[in-house]
Design an enzyme around this catalytic site. Structure first.
Site, mmCIF file in Angstrom:
data_model
loop_
_atom_site.group_PDB
_atom_site.id
_atom_site.type_symbol
_atom_site.label_atom_id
_atom_site.label_comp_id
_atom_site.label_asym_id
_atom_site.label_seq_id
_atom_site.Cartn_x
_atom_site.Cartn_y
_atom_site.Cartn_z
ATOM 1 N N HIS A 110 43.073 52.892 22.564
ATOM 2 C CA HIS A 110 42.879 53.048 21.123
ATOM 3 C C HIS A 110 41.739 53.984 20.810
ATOM 4 O O HIS A 110 41.284 54.734 21.657
ATOM 5 C CB HIS A 110 42.735 51.696 20.450
ATOM 6 C CG HIS A 110 41.591 50.889 20.949
ATOM 7 N ND1 HIS A 110 40.323 51.345 20.973
ATOM 8 C CD2 HIS A 110 41.562 49.635 21.458
ATOM 9 C CE1 HIS A 110 39.536 50.411 21.436
ATOM 10 N NE2 HIS A 110 40.256 49.363 21.761
ATOM 11 N N CYS A 159 47.225 48.754 20.659
ATOM 12 C CA CYS A 159 46.387 47.563 20.837
ATOM 13 C C CYS A 159 46.904 46.356 20.057
ATOM 14 O O CYS A 159 47.946 45.813 20.413
ATOM 15 C CB CYS A 159 44.944 47.915 20.506
ATOM 16 S SG CYS A 159 43.805 46.849 21.403
ATOM 17 N N ARG A 171 36.719 39.807 28.141
ATOM 18 C CA ARG A 171 37.586 40.792 27.496
ATOM 19 C C ARG A 171 37.755 41.973 28.457
ATOM 20 O O ARG A 171 36.869 42.262 29.260
ATOM 21 C CB ARG A 171 36.953 41.291 26.195
ATOM 22 C CG ARG A 171 36.881 40.250 25.101
ATOM 23 C CD ARG A 171 36.266 40.846 23.843
ATOM 24 N NE ARG A 171 37.164 41.807 23.203
ATOM 25 C CZ ARG A 171 38.176 41.467 22.416
ATOM 26 N NH1 ARG A 171 38.417 40.203 22.156
ATOM 27 N NH2 ARG A 171 38.946 42.388 21.883
HETATM 28 N N1 GLN Z 1 42.681 41.240 18.935
HETATM 29 C C1 GLN Z 1 43.386 41.725 20.085
HETATM 30 C C2 GLN Z 1 42.708 41.322 21.384
HETATM 31 O O1 GLN Z 1 41.524 41.117 21.418
HETATM 32 C C3 GLN Z 1 43.586 43.230 19.984
HETATM 33 C C4 GLN Z 1 42.291 43.973 20.003
HETATM 34 C C5 GLN Z 1 42.407 45.397 19.529
HETATM 35 O O2 GLN Z 1 43.301 45.762 18.758
HETATM 36 N N2 GLN Z 1 41.441 46.200 19.934
HETATM 37 O O3 GLN Z 1 43.365 41.223 22.393
#
Ligand code: GLN
Length: 246
Positions: free
Chosen positions: A195, A95, A129
């Site tokens: 993850h 991630c 997201r």
């Molecule tokens: N901060 C990054 C994003 O939002 C990675 C997120 C994460 O590691 N879960 O894309």
């Protein structure tokens, strides 16, 4: 005695969604088989000896965690990571850690410079997201297998030309929700958005990393003793099923 020498990068800063559990899972699967396991960590400001580790691990992080570690990582760890990879060690980046392997993570006007170790870039675009259960089909050399897990990222990752994805999305979003690819695979470098308990849900990947690591430390690829994986198989089936149901 065969051994796996694990190095975790920024375990305090890059550890959201219990990525640390992946480390514990590797340690236990080694212990159950009588394989030695050593753990080292490199945090802010710390370099490391590229020949002293078989598997390097970096987990996920919030945008602000990534912003905090990116410059430090380029300055104190980039060259050692490149040297370790050239020496045959493996890298698993999850991630936020995966995003940092690329050339940049662009957040509107703000640009986080990546390590430039993998041919990819990440852009925070308009839109939701990418969150949910995900499954992908992967071939690490012994035929197609499924990785199942969970993703939650605002950044969309695009592979550069010639770069190979880790897998093809079966269910979920993957790198960007558009091209059907997930992660990156280049030799012993693996980057993925899956993850949380990635390895406990996909014990076969943990074992592949252990086999590669032991081969790196000893020169011989081991035949890993099978373990009673009833719980792990149930966790995998549950994750695959959740991804299928969306
Ligand atoms: N901060 C990054 C994003 O939002 C990675 C997120 C994460 O590691 N879960 O894309």
């Amino acid at each position: 005695m065969p051994e796996l020498r694990l190095l975790a990068l920024y375990p305090e800063q890059m550890n959201i969604y219990a990525d640390r559990g992946n480390v514990i899972f590797l340690r236990e699967r080694c212990r159950w088989r009588g394989i030695g396991f050593s753990y080292a960590a490199a945090g802010p400001g710390e370099g490391f000896d590229p020949e002293a580790h078989d598997l390097i691990y970096i987990g996920g992080g919030q945008d602000r965690d990534q912003l905090m570690v990116a410059e430090d990582m380029r300055r104190t760890k980039r060259d050692a990571i490149a040297a370790a990879l050239a020496d045959g060690a493996s890298l698993l980046a999850v991630c936020g850690g995966y995003q940092l392997l690329g050339s940049r993570y662009q957040l509107g006007e703000r640009r986080i410079e990546g390590l430039g170790l993998a041919n990819l870039e990440t852009v925070r675009e308009e839109g939701e997201r990418l969150i949910g259960n995900v499954s992908i089909e992967v071939d690490l050399g012994s035929g197609p297998r499924v990785l199942a897990g969970f993703e939650n990222h605002g950044g969309r990752t695009y592979l550069g030309s010639g770069a190979e994805p880790l897998g093809r999305v079966l269910h979920g979003f993957g790198n960007n929700g558009k091209d059907g690819y997930e992660g990156i695979l280049r030799g012993n470098l693996i980057g993925t958005y899956l993850h949380g308990p990635l390895l406990p849900k996909n014990a076969w990947l943990a074992d592949e990393l252990i086999a590669r690591g032991v081969e790196h430390s000893s020169g011989t690829r081991p035949d890993l003793e099978p373990l009673d994986d009833a719980l792990e198989e149930a966790a995998h089936a549950g994750a695959e099923d959740a991804a299928r149901r969306g």
